[in-house]
Design a protein around this motif. Structure first.
Motif, PDB file in Angstrom:
ATOM      1  N   GLY A 294       0.809  -1.212   0.000  1.00  0.00           N
ATOM      2  CA  GLY A 294       0.000   0.000   0.000  1.00  0.00           C
ATOM      3  C   GLY A 294       0.839   1.257   0.000  1.00  0.00           C
ATOM      4  O   GLY A 294       1.846   1.337   0.701  1.00  0.00           O
ATOM      5  N   LEU A 295       0.450   2.210  -0.818  1.00  0.00           N
ATOM      6  CA  LEU A 295       1.187   3.475  -0.872  1.00  0.00           C
ATOM      7  C   LEU A 295       0.629   4.426   0.178  1.00  0.00           C
ATOM      8  O   LEU A 295       1.367   4.948   1.003  1.00  0.00           O
ATOM      9  N   PHE A 296      -0.684   4.607   0.183  1.00  0.00           N
ATOM     10  CA  PHE A 296      -1.288   5.514   1.168  1.00  0.00           C
ATOM     11  C   PHE A 296      -1.712   4.731   2.409  1.00  0.00           C
ATOM     12  O   PHE A 296      -1.179   4.928   3.477  1.00  0.00           O
ATOM     13  N   THR A 297      -2.667   3.840   2.227  1.00  0.00           N
ATOM     14  CA  THR A 297      -3.086   3.014   3.355  1.00  0.00           C
ATOM     15  C   THR A 297      -2.248   1.736   3.330  1.00  0.00           C
ATOM     16  O   THR A 297      -2.283   0.993   2.362  1.00  0.00           O
ATOM     17  N   ARG A 298      -1.470   1.528   4.394  1.00  0.00           N
ATOM     18  CA  ARG A 298      -0.663   0.304   4.439  1.00  0.00           C
ATOM     19  C   ARG A 298      -1.531  -0.834   4.975  1.00  0.00           C
ATOM     20  O   ARG A 298      -2.196  -0.678   5.997  1.00  0.00           O
ATOM     21  N   HIS A 299      -1.516  -1.940   4.262  1.00  0.00           N
ATOM     22  CA  HIS A 299      -2.241  -3.104   4.746  1.00  0.00           C
ATOM     23  C   HIS A 299      -1.239  -4.120   5.252  1.00  0.00           C
ATOM     24  O   HIS A 299      -0.185  -4.310   4.662  1.00  0.00           O
ATOM     25  N   GLU A 300      -1.600  -4.759   6.342  1.00  0.00           N
ATOM     26  CA  GLU A 300      -0.772  -5.866   6.792  1.00  0.00           C
ATOM     27  C   GLU A 300      -1.697  -7.033   7.082  1.00  0.00           C
ATOM     28  O   GLU A 300      -2.604  -6.936   7.900  1.00  0.00           O
ATOM     29  N   VAL A 301      -1.507  -8.113   6.377  1.00  0.00           N
ATOM     30  CA  VAL A 301      -2.346  -9.288   6.566  1.00  0.00           C
ATOM     31  C   VAL A 301      -1.451 -10.461   6.892  1.00  0.00           C
ATOM     32  O   VAL A 301      -0.448 -10.686   6.217  1.00  0.00           O
ATOM     33  N   ALA A 302      -1.797 -11.183   7.934  1.00  0.00           N
ATOM     34  CA  ALA A 302      -1.021 -12.373   8.272  1.00  0.00           C
ATOM     35  C   ALA A 302      -1.896 -13.599   8.083  1.00  0.00           C
ATOM     36  O   ALA A 302      -3.102 -13.555   8.273  1.00  0.00           O
ATOM     37  N   MET A 303      -1.265 -14.678   7.658  1.00  0.00           N
ATOM     38  CA  MET A 303      -2.012 -15.921   7.483  1.00  0.00           C
ATOM     39  C   MET A 303      -1.142 -17.064   7.968  1.00  0.00           C
ATOM     40  O   MET A 303       0.043 -17.105   7.654  1.00  0.00           O
ATOM     41  N   ARG A 304      -1.716 -17.937   8.730  1.00  0.00           N
ATOM     42  CA  ARG A 304      -0.949 -19.110   9.141  1.00  0.00           C
ATOM     43  C   ARG A 304      -1.025 -20.145   8.032  1.00  0.00           C
ATOM     44  O   ARG A 304      -2.046 -20.285   7.375  1.00  0.00           O
ATOM     45  N   LEU A 305       0.076 -20.846   7.861  1.00  0.00           N
ATOM     46  CA  LEU A 305       0.145 -21.799   6.761  1.00  0.00           C
ATOM     47  C   LEU A 305      -0.974 -22.827   6.852  1.00  0.00           C
ATOM     48  O   LEU A 305      -1.568 -23.206   5.851  1.00  0.00           O
ATOM     49  N   ARG A 306      -1.305 -23.263   8.071  1.00  0.00           N
ATOM     50  CA  ARG A 306      -2.334 -24.304   8.152  1.00  0.00           C
ATOM     51  C   ARG A 306      -3.724 -23.782   7.811  1.00  0.00           C
ATOM     52  O   ARG A 306      -4.649 -24.549   7.588  1.00  0.00           O
ATOM     53  N   ARG A 307      -3.871 -22.438   7.760  1.00  0.00           N
ATOM     54  CA  ARG A 307      -5.153 -21.870   7.352  1.00  0.00           C
ATOM     55  C   ARG A 307      -5.317 -21.861   5.837  1.00  0.00           C
ATOM     56  O   ARG A 307      -6.399 -21.633   5.333  1.00  0.00           O
ATOM     57  N   LEU A 308      -4.216 -22.024   5.141  1.00  0.00           N
ATOM     58  CA  LEU A 308      -4.257 -21.936   3.676  1.00  0.00           C
ATOM     59  C   LEU A 308      -5.139 -23.047   3.125  1.00  0.00           C
ATOM     60  O   LEU A 308      -4.948 -24.219   3.429  1.00  0.00           O
ATOM     61  N   GLN A 309      -6.143 -22.666   2.314  1.00  0.00           N
ATOM     62  CA  GLN A 309      -7.084 -23.655   1.797  1.00  0.00           C
ATOM     63  C   GLN A 309      -6.813 -23.995   0.335  1.00  0.00           C
ATOM     64  O   GLN A 309      -7.008 -25.125  -0.082  1.00  0.00           O
ATOM     65  N   MET A 310      -6.380 -23.002  -0.410  1.00  0.00           N
ATOM     66  CA  MET A 310      -6.255 -23.246  -1.844  1.00  0.00           C
ATOM     67  C   MET A 310      -5.252 -22.266  -2.441  1.00  0.00           C
ATOM     68  O   MET A 310      -5.170 -21.119  -2.017  1.00  0.00           O
ATOM     69  N   ILE A 311      -4.482 -22.765  -3.392  1.00  0.00           N
ATOM     70  CA  ILE A 311      -3.582 -21.886  -4.134  1.00  0.00           C
ATOM     71  C   ILE A 311      -4.147 -21.702  -5.535  1.00  0.00           C
ATOM     72  O   ILE A 311      -4.554 -22.670  -6.169  1.00  0.00           O
ATOM     73  N   VAL A 312      -4.208 -20.466  -5.978  1.00  0.00           N
ATOM     74  CA  VAL A 312      -4.773 -20.176  -7.304  1.00  0.00           C
ATOM     75  C   VAL A 312      -3.736 -19.442  -8.141  1.00  0.00           C
ATOM     76  O   VAL A 312      -3.110 -18.495  -7.666  1.00  0.00           O
ATOM     77  N   TYR A 313      -3.525 -19.907  -9.373  1.00  0.00           N
ATOM     78  CA  TYR A 313      -2.757 -19.138 -10.355  1.00  0.00           C
ATOM     79  C   TYR A 313      -3.780 -18.525 -11.283  1.00  0.00           C
ATOM     80  O   TYR A 313      -4.558 -19.245 -11.878  1.00  0.00           O
ATOM     81  N   GLN A 314      -3.747 -17.212 -11.417  1.00  0.00           N
ATOM     82  CA  GLN A 314      -4.733 -16.561 -12.255  1.00  0.00           C
ATOM     83  C   GLN A 314      -4.031 -15.877 -13.413  1.00  0.00           C
ATOM     84  O   GLN A 314      -3.085 -15.127 -13.200  1.00  0.00           O
ATOM     85  N   GLN A 315      -4.479 -16.159 -14.612  1.00  0.00           N
ATOM     86  CA  GLN A 315      -3.852 -15.560 -15.792  1.00  0.00           C
ATOM     87  C   GLN A 315      -4.939 -15.087 -16.730  1.00  0.00           C
ATOM     88  O   GLN A 315      -5.713 -15.898 -17.219  1.00  0.00           O
ATOM     89  N   ASN A 316      -5.027 -13.789 -16.987  1.00  0.00           N
ATOM     90  CA  ASN A 316      -5.933 -13.390 -18.057  1.00  0.00           C
ATOM     91  C   ASN A 316      -5.149 -13.336 -19.362  1.00  0.00           C
ATOM     92  O   ASN A 316      -3.966 -13.655 -19.392  1.00  0.00           O
ATOM     93  N   TRP A 317      -5.796 -12.943 -20.439  1.00  0.00           N
ATOM     94  CA  TRP A 317      -5.127 -13.081 -21.744  1.00  0.00           C
ATOM     95  C   TRP A 317      -3.863 -12.242 -21.823  1.00  0.00           C
ATOM     96  O   TRP A 317      -2.866 -12.666 -22.416  1.00  0.00           O
ATOM     97  N   LEU A 318      -3.876 -11.061 -21.171  1.00  0.00           N
ATOM     98  CA  LEU A 318      -2.670 -10.228 -21.205  1.00  0.00           C
ATOM     99  C   LEU A 318      -1.554 -10.858 -20.381  1.00  0.00           C
ATOM    100  O   LEU A 318      -0.381 -10.831 -20.754  1.00  0.00           O
ATOM    101  N   ASP A 319      -1.955 -11.448 -19.221  1.00  0.00           N
ATOM    102  CA  ASP A 319      -0.964 -12.149 -18.405  1.00  0.00           C
ATOM    103  C   ASP A 319      -0.316 -13.272 -19.203  1.00  0.00           C
ATOM    104  O   ASP A 319       0.864 -13.549 -19.073  1.00  0.00           O
TER     105      ASP A 319
END
Lengths: 517, 180
Positions: A294-319
């Motif tokens: 974040g440039l203006f509002t800084r966000h800090e999010v923490a996540m524990r590894l065991r909370r991780l449910q799913m990994i997503v790779y997202q690619q649109n046509w430009l990606d």
């Protein structure tokens, strides 16, 4: 709780314990801005009315000034009153918040129910170094608590205290105190340079979102533009109908105008991306991933590894063209509203990483996964047939009805639409794919862009099996898996495969008895 | 949880218990009747409303509408009847099954679905009975997992006694205790 371990924390938070407290006065600004934001988002569709009525308003400037002053005073008073009625208390085991002016809201949150602690630092909190502390729970979004202004060191200390309390509750026997040691070794997994963010801004769909949001106003905007041009003394109609310019000149003008508009929108999108993701850092300390951006509002999010449910790779046509992916670590998704705002939510998104970086990050979280190497199985071509049939009956069917009433152009357009839908339907089918190994299920889907998802089988919450009459005839089925981050489905696979996937999933969930969080 | 008695040999997937081949128990017969009554009542109300509009003395209807109403009445009546019959068939197909470690619910005539909910993942259980349900001694069991409100697992139309039993079974299940 062990006294020795927590003594340092206790001193930091001592004056913040066991009594009802008011927020720091900085919070008044927060309330005021929140009020403006809420009002603005509710009345955003009135803006065109204001623009149109501007002329009338401009005549009585005095009443405008009085009105604006009144509104400002109202905002200030409401912020003050909200500030006055906001109280919080942190005792040894729970956080309590009393807020609300007319409608009182009391939140009483025991520490063990807190799933996730996030910090937000709006720009006006930087000077005094305050943060907003957000306490998420697993259940309903109503139970989510927000302590609106805390000095940053106190917030950090409180966070440690809450996490420590939870750790003592859950694993007292094996790790007496893993938190504090790990806190010192925070390793950086990924940072994003401004260049990456520019790529993200260009590739992300924000341009089209902006366009979509403007769509209702296209008419009035173009009228305004034409009026504007004409007010400079340019007679557009004469210009268009005159023969002094060749056709290619008009085309060039229109093309360059389009280019300028698209470039302008792209610029907005790039700026938006840089503002949200500036100085992006993903770090890991022990089993905790921390995202700061974040440039203006800084966000800090923490996540524990065991909370991780799913990994997503997202690619649109430009990606796809740029060979980048957006990597998402999805955890709990308790409310729908949070689903929309990607930066505000508890999910961790790493914007526009290269494929190898994505592989590294995902491997860091789940070393056994094979998202990059696994071979996806295609789904049945019957999905294409079904969708083509649906499209046929809807579009060509209504075209026939319409042509009966003599609207031939419209029905021709509908038939053309049907023909145009065919390549999309087959592309959609081609993107679908699924795979599974001992521990994970992988799903690939998309239309023009592609989405790869991977989740551990033992974290599934619920399974479903669907079969329509049409599918039963061809021994096909669709299966669904509900995770704590939402439902995933695989359509049109062989009945036997679907049965095996579901039976295997239920077996793993029920026999391993592993926790999903 | 103790791991000593736990084994995890590779299992051929053909030998796993099959979620789709369970014996599904039907819902309460009263549920089918009550549902049918409610549906018929709803259609009747719509028909009566139309008839009232047709016969009322206060204002004149535009003539195309005046002409269309009788055929509209017939269309609505037959549609209501058809949907009610379809509803009865659908309600009779609905069923639930209970295994050692999970609950399943089956429904759908043309679009069949079977939803399975491992007991281990259940976060809380609710019994729901509205005024009509209460009058006929029915209750529905709602089971919440971390999947969110969209994916609530629900079995409607259980005899109240049965619903309580099921809830008790879930609450006392060892998987739930292990979850804590």
């Amino acid at each position: 709780m062990n006294n020795k371990q927590t003594s340092s924390i206790d001193t930091a938070t001592e004056e913040y314990r066991d009594k009802w407290l008011k927020l720091s006065p900085v919070a008044i600004i927060y309330f005021a801005i929140q009020f403006i934001k809420n009002t603005a988002s509710n009345f955003v569709y009135l803006i065109p009315a204001f623009v149109i009525g501007y002329q009338k308003l401009a005549d009585n400037i005095v009443s405008i000034i009085v009105g604006v002053a009144g509104v400002l005073a109202f905002i200030a008073i409401s912020a003050l009153v909200k500030f006055y009625f906001y109280q919080y208390r942190i005792t040894g085991q729970r956080a309590q918040i009393h807020s609300g002016v007319f409608q009182k809201k009391h939140i009483d949150l025991p520490f063990e129910r807190i799933q996730n602690i996030r910090f937000e630092q709006p720009i006006y909190y930087r000077l005094t170094d305050h943060v907003c502390m957000l306490l998420d729970t697993a259940g309903s979004s109503k139970a989510e608590a927000k302590i609106i202004a805390l000095p940053k060191p106190v917030a950090e200390a409180l966070k440690q205290e809450i996490l420590l309390f939870k750790d003592h509750k859950t694993n007292t026997e094996d790790h007496p105190d893993p938190e504090q040691k790990q806190e010192e070794r925070e390793t950086v997994l990924n940072t994003r340079s401004v260049r990456d963010l520019v790529i993200h801004g260009l590739a992300s769909n924000r341009i089209w979102i902006v366009l979509g949001a403007l769509a209702p106003f296209f008419n009035s905007i173009s009228e305004q533009v034409i009026e504007g041009i004409e007010s400079f003394g340019v007679d557009l109609e004469a210009l268009m109908s005159s023969t002094q310019y060749a056709m290619w000149q008009y085309i060039l003008v229109i093309a360059s105008a389009t280019f300028i508009i698209v470039a302008f929108l792209a610029l907005i999108s790039v700026i938006g991306s840089v503002i949200t993701f500036y100085d992006f850092r993903l770090t890991r300390s022990g089993d905790r991933y921390i995202r700061r951006n974040g440039l203006f509002t800084r966000h800090e999010v923490a996540m524990r590894l065991r909370r991780l449910q799913m990994i997503v790779y997202q690619q649109n046509w430009l990606d796809r063209l740029l060979q980048r992916v957006n990597l998402k670590f999805e955890q709990l998704n308790s409310s729908v509203e949070r689903h929309n705002a990607s930066t505000a939510s508890g999910k961790i998104m790493v914007p526009s990483v290269t494929l190898s970086e994505a592989g590294e990050l995902a491997g860091n979280a789940w070393p056994e996964h094979q998202m990059g190497s696994i071979k996806f199985h295609p789904i049945s071509k019957r999905l294409m047939v079904r969708n083509a049939l649906v499209s046929f009956w809807l579009l060509v069917g209504s075209a026939l009805v319409i042509s009966y009433f003599g609207h031939y152009q419209l029905s021709a357009a509908l038939v053309a639409l049907f023909l145009a839908s065919l390549p999309l339907i087959s592309l959609r089918w081609k993107r679908w794919g699924y795979a599974s190994d001992d521990q994970f299920i992988y799903i690939r889907k998309g239309l023009i862009g592609v989405n790869y998802r991977c989740f551990p089988i033992h974290k599934v919450q619920q399974t479903s099996f669907y079969q329509s009459w049409f599918m039963r005839r061809f021994k096909l089925c669709s299966v669904g898996f509900v995770l704590a981050c939402g439902g995933q489905s695989v359509p049109f696979i062989k009945e036997t495969t679907g049965d095996a996937l579901i039976d295997e999933t239920l077996h793993q969930v029920e026999s391993l008895k592993k926790s999903w969080m | 949880m103790s791991t000593s008695s736990f084994s995890n040999e590779t299992i051929e997937s053909s030998s796993l218990p099959k979620a789709r081949e369970q014996r599904f128990l039907p819902l309460s017969p009263a549920y089918v009747k009550v549902n049918l009554l409610c549906r018929l009542l709803l259609w009747l109300v719509i028909l009566v409303a139309l008839v009232v509009v047709y016969w009322q003395p206060w204002f004149e209807l535009p003539s195309p509408m005046q002409k269309a109403i009788p055929s509209l009445l017939i269309a609505i009546a037959s549609l209501g009847l058809l949907l009610s019959v379809y509803g009865v068939i659908g309600d009779k197909i609905k069923g639930y099954a209970l295994r050692e470690h999970d609950l399943s619910y089956k429904s759908g005539v043309i679009f069949k679905s079977i939803i399975s909910q491992p007991i281990l993942r259940i976060q809380h259980v609710e019994l729901k009975h509205g005024p009509i349900d209460r009058h006929f001694g029915l209750a529905s069991l709602e089971v919440f997992s971390a999947g969110g409100a969209m994916h609530t697992f629900a079995i409607p139309g259980l005899p109240e006694e049965k619903a309580r039993e099921l809830r008790q079974y879930i609450l006392e299940h060892s998987d739930i205790a292990a979850n804590e």
